[in-house]
Design an enzyme around this catalytic site. Sequence first.
Site, PDB file in Angstrom:
ATOM      1  N   ASP A 144     -82.446 -16.112  36.522  1.00 53.33           N
ATOM      2  CA  ASP A 144     -81.845 -15.212  35.648  1.00 53.33           C
ATOM      3  C   ASP A 144     -82.281 -13.617  36.295  1.00 53.33           C
ATOM      4  O   ASP A 144     -82.611 -13.706  37.247  1.00 53.33           O
ATOM      5  CB  ASP A 144     -81.905 -15.076  34.118  1.00 53.33           C
ATOM      6  CG  ASP A 144     -80.907 -14.660  33.416  1.00 53.33           C
ATOM      7  OD1 ASP A 144     -80.427 -13.343  33.571  1.00 53.33           O
ATOM      8  OD2 ASP A 144     -80.248 -15.312  32.530  1.00 53.33           O
ATOM      9  N   HIS A 199     -80.713  -9.011  30.333  1.00 51.91           N
ATOM     10  CA  HIS A 199     -80.273 -10.137  30.292  1.00 51.91           C
ATOM     11  C   HIS A 199     -80.906 -11.504  30.400  1.00 51.91           C
ATOM     12  O   HIS A 199     -80.831 -12.400  29.569  1.00 51.91           O
ATOM     13  CB  HIS A 199     -79.145  -9.924  31.532  1.00 51.91           C
ATOM     14  CG  HIS A 199     -78.183 -11.073  31.672  1.00 51.91           C
ATOM     15  ND1 HIS A 199     -78.491 -12.469  32.192  1.00 51.91           N
ATOM     16  CD2 HIS A 199     -76.857 -11.274  31.151  1.00 51.91           C
ATOM     17  CE1 HIS A 199     -77.290 -13.125  32.181  1.00 51.91           C
ATOM     18  NE2 HIS A 199     -76.251 -12.525  31.746  1.00 51.91           N
ATOM     19  N   SER A 498     -72.378 -15.668  29.295  1.00 52.01           N
ATOM     20  CA  SER A 498     -73.973 -15.714  29.318  1.00 52.01           C
ATOM     21  C   SER A 498     -74.808 -16.046  28.352  1.00 52.01           C
ATOM     22  O   SER A 498     -76.021 -16.378  28.557  1.00 52.01           O
ATOM     23  CB  SER A 498     -74.512 -14.445  30.012  1.00 52.01           C
ATOM     24  OG  SER A 498     -74.100 -14.042  31.292  1.00 52.01           O
TER      25      SER A 498
END
Length: 719
Positions: A144, A199, A498
């Site tokens: 990620d 994220h 996601s």
Amino acid sequence: MPKRADSFCLLPCLLVLLLSSVLGVIDDPQSKQVYVVYMGSLPSQLEYTPTSHHMSILQEVTGESSMEGLLVRSYKRSFNGFAARLTESERQRVAEMEGVVSVFPNKKLQLQTTASWDFMGLKEGTNTKRNLAIESDTIIGMIDTGIWPESESFSDKGFGPPPKKWKGVCSGGKNFTCNNKLIGARDYTSEGVRDRDGHGTHTASTAAGNAVANTSFFGIGNGTARGGVPASRIAAYKVCSETECTSASVLAAFDDAIADGVDLISISIGGRYPNRYENDTISIGAFHAMAKGILTVHAAGNSPTLPTPARIVSVAPWILTVGASNTNREFITKVVLGNGKTLVGRSVNAFDLKGKMYPLVFEDYLTKGKILVSRYPFSAEAAVASIFRDDYEYYADVSSTPFSLLPPDEFDSLVSYINCTKSPQGSVLKTESIFNQTAPTIASFSARGPNTIAVDLLKPDVTAPGVEILAAYSPLSQPASEGIDKRRVNYSVLSGTSMACPHVAGVAAYIKTFHPEWSPSVIQSAIMTTTWPMNANTTVLTSTDVLAPTEFASGAGHVDPIAALNPGLVYELTKSDHIAFLCGLNYTSKTLQLIAGEAVTCSGETLPRNLNYPSMSAQISKTNSSFTVTFKRTVTNLGTPNSTYKSKIVLNRGSKLSAKVSPSVLSFKRVNEKQSFTVTVSGNNLNRKQPSSANLMWSDGTHNVRSVIVVYTDDYRSP
Ligand SMILES: *[C@@H]1O[C@H](CO)[C@@H](O)[C@H](O)[C@H]1NC(C)=O
Ligand SMILES: *[C@@H]1O[C@H](CO)[C@@H](O)[C@H](O)[C@H]1NC(C)=O
Ligand SMILES: *[C@@H]1O[C@H](CO)[C@@H](O)[C@H](O)[C@H]1NC(C)=O
Ligand SMILES: *[C@@H]1O[C@H](CO)[C@@H](O)[C@H](O)[C@H]1NC(C)=O
Ligand SMILES: *[C@@H]1O[C@H](CO)[C@@H](O)[C@H](O)[C@H]1NC(C)=O
Ligand SMILES: *[C@@H]1O[C@H](CO)[C@@H](O)[C@H](O)[C@H]1NC(C)=O
Ligand SMILES: *[C@@H]1O[C@H](CO)[C@@H](O)[C@H](O)[C@H]1NC(C)=O
Ligand SMILES: *[C@@H]1O[C@H](CO)[C@@H](O)[C@H](O)[C@H]1NC(C)=O
Ligand SMILES: *[C@@H]1O[C@H](CO)[C@@H](O)[C@H](O)[C@H]1NC(C)=O
Ligand SMILES: *[C@@H]1O[C@H](CO)[C@@H](O)[C@H](O)[C@H]1NC(C)=O
Ligand SMILES: *[C@@H]1O[C@H](CO)[C@@H](O)[C@H](O)[C@H]1NC(C)=O
């Protein structure tokens, strides 16, 4: 409506966040990026056709004749513009063209919830059985944007040293320290593994974060934030820099994670929908993981505004592919009017105007001290608040100023109030949570099948919560998706496939703590055959979903972590089954080697639809008014030793298939015993706008082993 808008906007950027499940586009040879070209309001002349205008602009700047893959989306319903893949110099030329208001880069994706694990049935505390000793030996590899090591979600209070099998390192760069919870970090970006985006911190805490009480986004979504397996360890592999993720980094991360000894890989990154497995880095990396007994869980991808067929980016059978659905918690933002009326919109608006009324202006530049109301998003920095129209049934998104997105009917009543009132006034309230029992339903942005490579393999596999999820965040990144936001937070709200992906990685890890010996395909099968069907009402086609009905969005359905612990029967696959599947797709020795990394020759070929997969799918030629297809499957008994399973076919709404199972009863004498059967499906005059579907259920009275069956025509994509 002014002719030009400033560079800040909300809606087009909001759209762009949905364009890919990616934080950068992978596998992009000309290093093109997706940009949104915003062209303001739609010209009123009748002969104007937006899409051809968009194509001609694109043709002019790129010099390419085929727009295939370049034009990502035309915005033509409520404002004018398009999204396209452009190089930096093409971007500059587009920005100078007549009619173009502004060009926004495809920056990062969006939104995730404190309540999601409760919704999924994995409750906090002693009501959920846990195998804590093994959970603590389970390592999840997160590929990620890095991680925020100091987040409370990754505190190692109460954790012992890393599991003995761990062979990784902590090389997170300067000022980055691992601990007994975050046991590994590797950097492929030369930025250090510290997450500057949010994220990666968000996804890691969703999969395996500690339970942290009293978290919220400025009070919104308050509750305990936690991962699926809070006692597990995390290893972070940072493949995305602030500007891009590269396929080279992703492959390197797979390579390292497998060797480091992770038990599972979660990856919420994707490129364009792939055309060949050997061109898809994630398929290749995950193939190697599968060969070493490691399951890869991958986000299906996010689509532009309206659901479009065949946009799914995760298409390999050795990957568990996850689409996004909502939970029963929804964020709403009310608008109150001077006449006492209340309108209900969406946003994650933490600003509190304390109910104070301000003048409302409709599509005007002079917004100082007023609330801007507009059908189109445009700059309103001087405005107290803004209210835009939502034509696409969005989820709520963090805003940098007081904001609400109203559905068309609510918006229209606001406009008529303004139009009919001498001094129209209103206020935007702080966001509140409501309980919405219409869940789970599929998120509009969740990328749809059919599969672009293997037309007879259904993807996505399952769905999980991916809308308005609250989880840990990077305090270096602004929480608002748009505009300038000076606030910094430790927990924030994001949406996207996601966010759904790490939920399923958490479920897979949870299952593995009870069944450490289960192979990736057994875990995948257990998850896929024990799902909840999606909300029955979602099988009704809406105008925006005509091309993409439910199985191409939701696969087998919504994950159920507790049921998946005890699936009864499973559909097992080995590496050689996957190779036989590729041989059946006519892959040559050369391309097989690109995927498997070793010389392989095809000996047994499998018709792709006979891959021993937990779902069944077949594409039928449009020229066949009637058809008959057969699926061969073998199940392994993991339930009661002495058991008898009876089959049942349940047709879905509107389906006119007929199906026969042979044999229709399977008897087992022992655990691990295998039995084979065939399912013969026939029908005629298939609906070309909708796949026909049914469910095969095997039941012994205790276990219900459900496989979805989907049949569709080869002209489904262009009805
Ligand atoms: C290390 O990073 C943290 C978080 O950004 C920061 O608060 C701290 O000052 C940094 N320490 C050094 C020595 O740079
Ligand atoms: C939760 O946090 C709020 C402020 O963030 C604080 O006022 C409150 O006391 C906290 N509650 C608990 C139970 O810790
Ligand atoms: C969230 O905060 C509200 C208002 O303070 C409170 O009523 C509610 O119980 C809290 N919810 C949770 C899950 O803590
Ligand atoms: C896909 O990979 C093949 C090699 O296997 C290559 O020749 C081809 O150009 C690639 N296509 C794309 C679109 O990347
Ligand atoms: C406002 O009302 C006038 C006539 O009363 C009408 O022509 C106009 O279209 C209305 N504007 C909007 C935005 O509804
Ligand atoms: C509840 O969710 C459904 C499906 O997403 C949606 O259509 C409906 O408007 C929601 N209800 C409320 C009260 O927001
Ligand atoms: C389906 O929709 C109908 C009508 O809108 C509603 O009454 C019913 O409660 C819904 N069912 C579910 C399961 O949400
Ligand atoms: C975020 O966490 C840090 C500790 O990691 C803490 O010092 C800070 O106060 C927190 N910020 C907020 C807004 O809660
Ligand atoms: C593979 O090749 C065979 C023989 O040419 C052909 O019949 C079949 O349709 C091909 N399969 C696929 C998936 O392209
Ligand atoms: C389609 O029609 C052809 C010719 O009638 C037949 O041979 C073939 O088996 C049919 N395909 C299916 C899937 O039924
Ligand atoms: C197995 O089940 C059958 C029918 O349910 C029963 O008749 C038989 O006695 C069982 N055998 C054993 C060894 O439990």
